[in-house]
Motif scaffolding. Structure first.
Motif, PDB file in Angstrom:
ATOM      1  N   GLU A 329       0.830  -1.204   0.000  1.00 48.08           N
ATOM      2  CA  GLU A 329       0.000   0.000   0.000  1.00 48.08           C
ATOM      3  C   GLU A 329       0.865   1.254   0.000  1.00 48.08           C
ATOM      4  O   GLU A 329       0.488   2.277  -0.586  1.00 48.08           O
ATOM      5  N   ARG A 330       2.014   1.164   0.630  1.00 48.98           N
ATOM      6  CA  ARG A 330       2.912   2.314   0.687  1.00 48.98           C
ATOM      7  C   ARG A 330       3.752   2.458  -0.573  1.00 48.98           C
ATOM      8  O   ARG A 330       4.011   3.572  -1.036  1.00 48.98           O
ATOM      9  N   ARG A 331       4.162   1.344  -1.172  1.00 51.50           N
ATOM     10  CA  ARG A 331       5.112   1.381  -2.277  1.00 51.50           C
ATOM     11  C   ARG A 331       4.465   1.518  -3.650  1.00 51.50           C
ATOM     12  O   ARG A 331       5.025   2.153  -4.548  1.00 51.50           O
ATOM     13  N   ARG A 332       3.322   0.908  -3.872  1.00 51.96           N
ATOM     14  CA  ARG A 332       2.767   0.848  -5.223  1.00 51.96           C
ATOM     15  C   ARG A 332       2.522   2.228  -5.829  1.00 51.96           C
ATOM     16  O   ARG A 332       2.915   2.467  -6.988  1.00 51.96           O
ATOM     17  N   PRO A 333       1.898   3.186  -5.135  1.00 52.49           N
ATOM     18  CA  PRO A 333       1.639   4.478  -5.785  1.00 52.49           C
ATOM     19  C   PRO A 333       2.923   5.178  -6.240  1.00 52.49           C
ATOM     20  O   PRO A 333       2.963   5.735  -7.350  1.00 52.49           O
ATOM     21  N   ARG A 334       3.955   5.149  -5.430  1.00 50.06           N
ATOM     22  CA  ARG A 334       5.201   5.846  -5.782  1.00 50.06           C
ATOM     23  C   ARG A 334       5.910   5.154  -6.937  1.00 50.06           C
ATOM     24  O   ARG A 334       6.360   5.805  -7.890  1.00 50.06           O
ATOM     25  N   ALA A 335       5.999   3.831  -6.888  1.00 47.13           N
ATOM     26  CA  ALA A 335       6.679   3.101  -7.956  1.00 47.13           C
ATOM     27  C   ALA A 335       5.935   3.222  -9.279  1.00 47.13           C
ATOM     28  O   ALA A 335       6.552   3.358 -10.350  1.00 47.13           O
ATOM     29  N   MET A 336       4.605   3.203  -9.236  1.00 48.20           N
ATOM     30  CA  MET A 336       3.829   3.328 -10.461  1.00 48.20           C
ATOM     31  C   MET A 336       3.917   4.740 -11.038  1.00 48.20           C
ATOM     32  O   MET A 336       3.908   4.931 -12.252  1.00 48.20           O
ATOM     33  N   TRP A 337       4.026   5.740 -10.167  1.00 46.84           N
ATOM     34  CA  TRP A 337       4.197   7.108 -10.639  1.00 46.84           C
ATOM     35  C   TRP A 337       5.532   7.254 -11.358  1.00 46.84           C
ATOM     36  O   TRP A 337       5.612   7.860 -12.441  1.00 46.84           O
ATOM     37  N   VAL A 338       6.579   6.699 -10.794  1.00 41.42           N
ATOM     38  CA  VAL A 338       7.896   6.730 -11.433  1.00 41.42           C
ATOM     39  C   VAL A 338       7.852   6.022 -12.775  1.00 41.42           C
ATOM     40  O   VAL A 338       8.376   6.521 -13.786  1.00 41.42           O
ATOM     41  N   GLN A 339       7.206   4.876 -12.816  1.00 38.18           N
ATOM     42  CA  GLN A 339       7.143   4.129 -14.071  1.00 38.18           C
ATOM     43  C   GLN A 339       6.394   4.911 -15.141  1.00 38.18           C
ATOM     44  O   GLN A 339       6.842   5.024 -16.292  1.00 38.18           O
ATOM     45  N   ALA A 340       5.264   5.486 -14.775  1.00 39.78           N
ATOM     46  CA  ALA A 340       4.445   6.205 -15.760  1.00 39.78           C
ATOM     47  C   ALA A 340       5.168   7.448 -16.278  1.00 39.78           C
ATOM     48  O   ALA A 340       5.155   7.720 -17.487  1.00 39.78           O
ATOM     49  N   LEU A 341       5.785   8.214 -15.392  1.00 40.05           N
ATOM     50  CA  LEU A 341       6.484   9.417 -15.839  1.00 40.05           C
ATOM     51  C   LEU A 341       7.726   9.053 -16.649  1.00 40.05           C
ATOM     52  O   LEU A 341       8.022   9.715 -17.661  1.00 40.05           O
ATOM     53  N   SER A 342       8.445   8.029 -16.251  1.00 41.32           N
ATOM     54  CA  SER A 342       9.631   7.606 -17.006  1.00 41.32           C
ATOM     55  C   SER A 342       9.258   7.251 -18.434  1.00 41.32           C
ATOM     56  O   SER A 342       9.935   7.645 -19.395  1.00 41.32           O
ATOM     57  N   ARG A 343       8.179   6.501 -18.595  1.00 47.39           N
ATOM     58  CA  ARG A 343       7.740   6.115 -19.936  1.00 47.39           C
ATOM     59  C   ARG A 343       7.266   7.330 -20.730  1.00 47.39           C
ATOM     60  O   ARG A 343       7.542   7.453 -21.937  1.00 47.39           O
ATOM     61  N   ALA A 344       6.578   8.269 -20.067  1.00 50.13           N
ATOM     62  CA  ALA A 344       6.126   9.473 -20.759  1.00 50.13           C
ATOM     63  C   ALA A 344       7.309  10.308 -21.238  1.00 50.13           C
ATOM     64  O   ALA A 344       7.286  10.843 -22.355  1.00 50.13           O
ATOM     65  N   VAL A 345       8.347  10.423 -20.415  1.00 48.58           N
ATOM     66  CA  VAL A 345       9.544  11.173 -20.817  1.00 48.58           C
ATOM     67  C   VAL A 345      10.214  10.505 -22.014  1.00 48.58           C
ATOM     68  O   VAL A 345      10.650  11.180 -22.962  1.00 48.58           O
ATOM     69  N   LEU A 346      10.295   9.179 -21.996  1.00 49.26           N
ATOM     70  CA  LEU A 346      10.865   8.455 -23.132  1.00 49.26           C
ATOM     71  C   LEU A 346      10.108   8.792 -24.413  1.00 49.26           C
ATOM     72  O   LEU A 346      10.715   9.137 -25.440  1.00 49.26           O
ATOM     73  N   LYS A 347       8.789   8.720 -24.367  1.00 47.87           N
ATOM     74  CA  LYS A 347       7.997   8.981 -25.557  1.00 47.87           C
ATOM     75  C   LYS A 347       8.154  10.424 -26.017  1.00 47.87           C
ATOM     76  O   LYS A 347       8.293  10.699 -27.209  1.00 47.87           O
ATOM     77  N   GLN A 348       8.171  11.354 -25.080  1.00 49.05           N
ATOM     78  CA  GLN A 348       8.322  12.755 -25.437  1.00 49.05           C
ATOM     79  C   GLN A 348       9.675  13.019 -26.090  1.00 49.05           C
ATOM     80  O   GLN A 348       9.762  13.693 -27.126  1.00 49.05           O
ATOM     81  N   GLU A 349      10.741  12.490 -25.485  1.00 51.95           N
ATOM     82  CA  GLU A 349      12.082  12.746 -26.009  1.00 51.95           C
ATOM     83  C   GLU A 349      12.290  12.127 -27.380  1.00 51.95           C
ATOM     84  O   GLU A 349      13.066  12.641 -28.192  1.00 51.95           O
ATOM     85  N   MET A 350      11.610  11.032 -27.646  1.00 52.41           N
ATOM     86  CA  MET A 350      11.784  10.352 -28.920  1.00 52.41           C
ATOM     87  C   MET A 350      10.718  10.730 -29.941  1.00 52.41           C
ATOM     88  O   MET A 350      10.616  10.118 -31.004  1.00 52.41           O
ATOM     89  N   GLY A 351       9.903  11.743 -29.624  1.00 47.96           N
ATOM     90  CA  GLY A 351       8.916  12.223 -30.582  1.00 47.96           C
ATOM     91  C   GLY A 351       7.698  11.346 -30.723  1.00 47.96           C
ATOM     92  O   GLY A 351       6.967  11.467 -31.720  1.00 47.96           O
ATOM     93  N   GLY A 352       7.429  10.497 -29.739  1.00 43.29           N
ATOM     94  CA  GLY A 352       6.266   9.627 -29.803  1.00 43.29           C
ATOM     95  C   GLY A 352       5.011  10.330 -29.322  1.00 43.29           C
ATOM     96  O   GLY A 352       5.062  11.345 -28.617  1.00 43.29           O
ATOM     97  N   ALA A 353       3.863   9.790 -29.692  1.00 45.93           N
ATOM     98  CA  ALA A 353       2.579  10.349 -29.253  1.00 45.93           C
ATOM     99  C   ALA A 353       2.366  10.030 -27.777  1.00 45.93           C
ATOM    100  O   ALA A 353       2.663   8.923 -27.313  1.00 45.93           O
ATOM    101  N   THR A 354       1.860  11.000 -27.036  1.00 50.00           N
ATOM    102  CA  THR A 354       1.582  10.814 -25.621  1.00 50.00           C
ATOM    103  C   THR A 354       0.089  10.948 -25.359  1.00 50.00           C
ATOM    104  O   THR A 354      -0.634  11.619 -26.098  1.00 50.00           O
ATOM    105  N   THR A 355      -0.375  10.309 -24.291  1.00 46.34           N
ATOM    106  CA  THR A 355      -1.781  10.370 -23.911  1.00 46.34           C
ATOM    107  C   THR A 355      -2.037  11.624 -23.069  1.00 46.34           C
ATOM    108  O   THR A 355      -1.098  12.244 -22.554  1.00 46.34           O
TER     109      THR A 355
END
Length: 377
Positions: A329-355
């Motif tokens: 309960e303590r770890r999932r929100p933080r780890a999932m936030w990191v995962q989602a933002l990391s993937r969004a940054v990857l897509k942005q930097e590589m010119g991919g479409a973002t949601t």
């Protein structure tokens, strides 16, 4: 929890050894089983941001990490020639430094020595082959023929986690993002006293990361076909082709490399275990549960946070099931936030479409994320 536990950790990487040290220092009986024959970490270097260094301080190895690595405070953004575009001071968690670059093998030695000194046992060339959880404990057979009974089994066995497959079948296999990381260790240039991020439009980004007084690594991410692998004889030439837009320190770093065998290539994949990360008394942590892209430099940090928070939960709760529930309960929100933002940054930097959801995350950005992640884990 006042009764010492018998804990088996499957995987002797960064997260597994951090947990072994944290638990053994609390008086628990801890054994780590590692498939490799020694703690010889693969790869080049790694960034320890302030939250990871805070976890290292918790297990008593902060000074060892800083001695083995290169402490730095400012992220520099540069153009393709190396001219500075911006200098961004990095935040601290408490009194720990902002960042430390460290060679992966050096970090493995620090953590292995700490786990052993705390009283944990590390067994090499061994993996779990059979596992039965009867609710009161877990009976385990290892590949070397030995067996035992444990109060808790923790899978810190990486993105390809065999323990995850044992628990969930093929429901959570690594998903290739379409991008890959190229890295090579080179002599540190005197002007590289923190991470230097060189950008050439959306086509290319190169990072120079100091890891000792003498060494740094050059890293770059590019879109690559899923079946692509560098030619062992041409890997250096292939990397130079991808970084042709850069001159200045990036080109100087590349010019210092002569052996294509020094080029490390790794596909960037992601894993998200959508179900509970624990089944009975067996739990997954780190990349086995929530592997992210490297764009926030938080993969290893999330693993060591998982480790120390699990130790805290076992301190605070009356039994193992309660501790695992509180931990997730303590770890999932933080780890999932990191995962989602990391993937969004990857897509942005590589010119991919973002949601739209990713666009909202991207408003935080990499500098903003650093400030979020120095808050308590």
């Amino acid at each position: 929890m006042t009764t010492p536990l018998h804990v088996l950790i499957h995987g002797g990487g960064i997260g597994g050894l951090t947990l072994a040290t944290a638990l053994a220092r609390r008086g628990h009986t801890v054994e780590v089983v590692e498939a490799r024959h020694e703690l010889d970490a693969l790869g080049v270097g790694i960034i320890q941001p302030s939250n990871a260094l805070h976890a290292m301080d918790e297990i008593g190895v902060l000074d060892d990490c800083l001695r083995a690595g290169f402490e730095w405070e400012v992220l520099t953004i540069a153009d393709p020639t190396g001219a500075t575009l911006a200098e961004i001071p990095q935040p601290r968690m408490g009194d720990t430094p902002s960042n430390n670059g460290i060679p992966r093998p050096a970090l493995a030695r620090v953590l292995g020595a700490a786990a052993t000194a705390a009283g944990a046992t590390i067994r090499f060339s061994a993996t779990i082959t059979e596992l039965t959880d009867d609710g009161a404990g877990v009976d385990v057979t290892l590949s070397d023929g030995s067996s035992g009974r444990w109060d808790l089994v923790v899978g810190f066995d990486g993105i390809g986690s065999p323990l995850r497959s044992r628990l969930y079948g093929d429901r959570y296999t690594p998903q290739y993002t379409g991008f890959a990381n190229w890295r090579v260790t080179v002599p540190r240039l005197p002007e590289v006293r923190g991470v230097v991020m060189g950008v050439a439009g959306q086509e290319a980004k190169a990072l120079l990361t100091p890891i000792t007084d003498e060494l740094m690594y050059l890293g770059a991410v590019f879109a690559e076909a899923e079946d692509f692998r560098p030619d062992p004889e041409r890997a250096l030439e292939q990397l130079r082709e991808r970084l042709a837009a850069f001159s200045g320190p990036v080109a100087q770093a590349l010019a210092s490399v002569t052996d294509p065998a020094g080029v490390v290539y790794s596909r960037i994949s992601q894993v998200t275990v959508e179900e509970a990360w624990h089944v009975g008394r067996v739990v997954l942590a780190g990349d086995a549960a929530h592997a992210s892209t490297p764009h926030l430099a938080q993969g290893a940090a999330m693993a060591v946070e998982d480790a120390v928070v699990l130790a805290h939960a076992l301190d605070a709760q009356a039994d193992v099931p309660g501790a695992l529930k509180a931990w997730e309960e303590r770890r999932r929100p933080r780890a999932m936030w990191v995962q989602a933002l990391s993937r969004a940054v990857l897509k942005q930097e590589m010119g991919g479409a973002t949601t739209p959801e990713e666009d909202e995350l991207l408003e935080v950005g990499i500098p903003g994320a650093a400030h979020v992640l120095v808050k308590p884990y």
